[in-house]
Structures are given as structure tokens and as C-alpha cells.
Design a protein around this motif. Structure first.
Motif, PDB file in Angstrom:
ATOM      1  N   VAL A   1      42.061  46.848  36.943  1.00  0.00           N
ATOM      2  CA  VAL A   1      43.333  46.283  37.377  1.00  0.00           C
ATOM      3  C   VAL A   1      43.114  44.838  37.811  1.00  0.00           C
ATOM      4  N   TYR A   2      43.870  43.942  37.204  1.00  0.00           N
ATOM      5  CA  TYR A   2      43.827  42.524  37.560  1.00  0.00           C
ATOM      6  C   TYR A   2      44.612  42.337  38.846  1.00  0.00           C
ATOM      7  N   ALA A   3      43.948  41.863  39.896  1.00  0.00           N
ATOM      8  CA  ALA A   3      44.547  41.772  41.235  1.00  0.00           C
ATOM      9  C   ALA A   3      44.566  40.317  41.685  1.00  0.00           C
ATOM     10  N   ASN A   4      45.654  39.630  41.378  1.00  0.00           N
ATOM     11  CA  ASN A   4      45.737  38.206  41.694  1.00  0.00           C
ATOM     12  C   ASN A   4      47.114  37.841  42.238  1.00  0.00           C
ATOM     13  N   ASP A   5      47.704  38.740  43.026  1.00  0.00           N
ATOM     14  CA  ASP A   5      48.984  38.488  43.686  1.00  0.00           C
ATOM     15  C   ASP A   5      48.760  38.621  45.188  1.00  0.00           C
ATOM     16  N   ASN A   6      48.722  37.488  45.870  1.00  0.00           N
ATOM     17  CA  ASN A   6      48.404  37.474  47.294  1.00  0.00           C
ATOM     18  C   ASN A   6      49.664  37.731  48.125  1.00  0.00           C
ATOM     19  N   SER A   7      50.263  38.917  47.926  1.00  0.00           N
ATOM     20  CA  SER A   7      51.474  39.294  48.644  1.00  0.00           C
ATOM     21  C   SER A   7      51.296  40.699  49.201  1.00  0.00           C
ATOM     22  N   VAL A   8      52.329  41.232  49.847  1.00  0.00           N
ATOM     23  CA  VAL A   8      52.259  42.590  50.391  1.00  0.00           C
ATOM     24  C   VAL A   8      52.642  43.631  49.354  1.00  0.00           C
ATOM     25  N   ARG A   9      53.093  43.225  48.170  1.00  0.00           N
ATOM     26  CA  ARG A   9      53.681  44.162  47.216  1.00  0.00           C
ATOM     27  C   ARG A   9      52.697  44.735  46.212  1.00  0.00           C
ATOM     28  N   THR A  10      51.649  44.016  45.871  1.00  0.00           N
ATOM     29  CA  THR A  10      50.812  44.456  44.749  1.00  0.00           C
ATOM     30  C   THR A  10      49.344  44.550  45.155  1.00  0.00           C
ATOM     31  N   ALA A  11      48.492  43.713  44.544  1.00  0.00           N
ATOM     32  CA  ALA A  11      47.051  43.799  44.811  1.00  0.00           C
ATOM     33  C   ALA A  11      46.422  42.419  44.714  1.00  0.00           C
ATOM     34  N   TRP A  12      45.343  42.255  45.500  1.00  0.00           N
ATOM     35  CA  TRP A  12      44.623  40.976  45.541  1.00  0.00           C
ATOM     36  C   TRP A  12      43.136  41.248  45.676  1.00  0.00           C
ATOM     37  N   LEU A  13      42.337  40.435  44.993  1.00  0.00           N
ATOM     38  CA  LEU A  13      40.878  40.531  45.135  1.00  0.00           C
ATOM     39  C   LEU A  13      40.263  39.184  44.821  1.00  0.00           C
ATOM     40  N   ASP A  14      39.459  38.685  45.760  1.00  0.00           N
ATOM     41  CA  ASP A  14      38.638  37.501  45.510  1.00  0.00           C
ATOM     42  C   ASP A  14      37.380  37.616  46.356  1.00  0.00           C
ATOM     43  N   ALA A  15      36.638  36.530  46.490  1.00  0.00           N
ATOM     44  CA  ALA A  15      35.363  36.584  47.203  1.00  0.00           C
ATOM     45  C   ALA A  15      35.539  36.745  48.706  1.00  0.00           C
ATOM     46  N   ASN A  16      36.762  36.583  49.223  1.00  0.00           N
ATOM     47  CA  ASN A  16      37.001  36.647  50.662  1.00  0.00           C
ATOM     48  C   ASN A  16      37.621  37.950  51.137  1.00  0.00           C
ATOM     49  N   ARG A  17      38.475  38.552  50.330  1.00  0.00           N
ATOM     50  CA  ARG A  17      39.152  39.766  50.768  1.00  0.00           C
ATOM     51  C   ARG A  17      39.707  40.532  49.577  1.00  0.00           C
ATOM     52  N   GLY A  18      40.018  41.802  49.829  1.00  0.00           N
ATOM     53  CA  GLY A  18      40.698  42.628  48.840  1.00  0.00           C
ATOM     54  C   GLY A  18      41.840  43.368  49.514  1.00  0.00           C
ATOM     55  N   PHE A  19      42.877  43.651  48.751  1.00  0.00           N
ATOM     56  CA  PHE A  19      44.036  44.373  49.259  1.00  0.00           C
ATOM     57  C   PHE A  19      44.709  45.050  48.081  1.00  0.00           C
ATOM     58  N   PHE A  20      45.210  46.271  48.316  1.00  0.00           N
ATOM     59  CA  PHE A  20      46.011  46.882  47.258  1.00  0.00           C
ATOM     60  C   PHE A  20      46.935  47.955  47.813  1.00  0.00           C
ATOM     61  N   ASN A  21      48.050  48.112  47.141  1.00  0.00           N
ATOM     62  CA  ASN A  21      48.938  49.243  47.314  1.00  0.00           C
ATOM     63  C   ASN A  21      48.603  50.268  46.245  1.00  0.00           C
ATOM     64  N   GLY A  22      48.782  51.541  46.574  1.00  0.00           N
ATOM     65  CA  GLY A  22      48.492  52.577  45.596  1.00  0.00           C
ATOM     66  C   GLY A  22      49.302  52.448  44.329  1.00  0.00           C
TER      67      GLY A  22
END
Length: 251
Positions: free
Chosen positions: A104-125
């Protein structure tokens, strides 16, 4: 995000998601979904919705490289068919576990989707976890995998912990697919603090916190707000959640 009691959830879920880092710099999560007892024609899909947001979403555009395996090995391409933009049918043997893997490509730094880079990761199911049709009401497991690529990171989610390290990585359980969707995941070097409101443990994690963060005031003010809300809705009764997690991303 409130959760149900762990005692109400089976400890051997038939649906298991393994989430690991594929490539930090390419913003890629790798997901392995194991279905212990699939249907002979098993349908899976990625939601076009997310709790609390009332728009049709296009999460499936970020899913790539979907593959299917059973005991004998990889299933032929003809047995994995895309039905529409977010739905797939897999022809398989119903008496064998089915394993799906994808990125999964995670490049949306919002509360709705998913984000991943060298500093942090976040995702909704709803961005990472394919829905297994016909088994939405069964217990689900979510495994967050630690690796050398993210050494020093911690993980946080409101899901009930099953087998979890002190860093927060490990296996969590959800009573069903809906509960899995209700509990986002934060990863990184975040600040964490906790308090008790009306007898219920609350935790607050802050990604991007700096040395100027007034942690004591943040916890105190949030506790007072939580207590006011709990008493407004429940009076002196015990609220329905066993614990609660706030996730803040400070930018």
C-alpha cells in the motif's frame, strides 16, 4: 477510540493481518492477510468509506501487487480476478488457508488514509486491511511488525493488546471488522502520556512533539474535558469503553 473487552474476543482469529515496512522512502507498507477458512470463491474488498467521514473515498488506488497463495503455492493469475475498482474474487480451495499479500502506497499526511516516511507511520484500517466478505463479524487480528528499518520506533493503537512488546509492536485483537476500522495506528518516536478519567485509563500520544510541549497542562486539560463529557453522557455510571487513546500529529 473506545474498544471492547479482550475477554469477549477469541484468541485465535480466523482473519489475520500482518503489517510491516516494505520501503520507508517509497512510502510503502507491506500487508499479508491470512484467511484460515476461505470460501471456494472468496471475495475481498477495500472500503470506500472511513468512520466519521461522509464522502466516497478511493483507498484502493494505493493498493498494488496483490498476490494469492495456498498450500501448493501461488495461485494462477486466472484465479484472482478484479471485479471493480476495489473488489477482488479469488477461486481457491475452501479447506486450506488463503494468504494474500500486497503493498500500500502511503503518502497522504492526513487523518483519513495512511502515511509512511523515515520519521513516522500512520494508517487507518480502511486504507490497509482488505475486508473478507462473509467473515466481517468474526474476530480479527492485527500484527504490527518491528524491524531494523524502524529501530527506536513505538506503536500505538486503541485495539486490545494480545501479544505486544513494550514498544507497542506485536499482535492486537478486534472483535470484528468494524472495530478494526475504528482504531487507527500511529508509529514513530512519539511522546506518550496517560491519565485516568472517571475510572477509565486514557492515553495520549503526540507525534512531532518538541521540548516546549507543556505535557502536564495537556494531560490535565484533556482529563477535565473527558470527565465532563463522560459525566454528561453517563452520569455516575461506568462508561462503555475500557480505555481510550488520543493520537495527535503536531505540524
Amino acid at each position: 477510540m473506545p474498544t471492547k473487552k479482550l475477554s469477549a474476543i477469541a484468541t485465535a482469529p480466523a482473519i489475520h493481518y500482518r503489517v510491516e515496512i516494505a520501503d520507508l522512502h517509497a512510502h510503502l507498507f507491506r500487508v499479508t492477510l491470512t484467511i484460515a477458512k476461505p470460501q471456494a470463491l472468496q471475495r475481498v474488498s477495500l472500503p470506500v468509506w472511513i468512520p466519521g467521514s461522509y464522502l466516497v473515498r478511493e483507498f484502493s488506488k494505493n493498493l498494488q501487487g496483490l498476490r494469492a497463495r495456498q498450500t501448493a503455492g501461488a495461485l494462477p493469475a486466472g484465479q484472482l480476478n478484479q471485479v471493480d475498482k476495489c473488489t477482488w474474487d479469488i477461486r481457491c480451495k475452501a479447506d486450506q488457508p488463503l494468504r494474500l499479500s500486497y503493498e500500500v502506497y502511503a503518502n497522504d499526511n492526513s487523518v483519513r488514509t495512511a502515511w509512511l516516511d523515515a520519521n513516522r507511520g500512520f494508517f487507518n484500517g480502511s486504507s490497509l486491511c482488505l475486508q473478507v466478505h462473509g467473515q466481517e463479524r468474526t474476530p480479527h487480528a492485527l500484527e504490527l511488525v518491528a524491524s531494523t528499518a524502524i529501530a527506536g520506533w513505538s506503536a500505538a493503537t486503541a485495539l486490545p493488546a494480545y501479544q505486544v512488546l513494550a514498544t507497542g509492536f506485536g499482535t492486537y485483537l478486534a472483535a470484528d471488522y468494524d472495530e478494526l476500522m475504528d482504531c487507527p495506528v500511529e508509529m514513530g518516536r512519539f511522546w506518550s502520556g496517560s491519565f485516568v478519567a472517571c475510572g477509565v485509563p486514557h492515553r495520549l500520544v503526540v507525534s512531532g512533539a518538541t521540548a516546549s510541549l507543556d505535557a502536564a497542562r495537556l494531560l490535565q486539560d484533556t482529563r477535565l474535558i473527558c470527565e465532563a463529557h463522560i459525566r454528561f453522557w453517563h452520569g455516575r455510571k461506568k462508561p462503555p469503553h475500557a480505555h481510550y487513546l488520543f493520537i495527535l500529529h503536531v505540524v
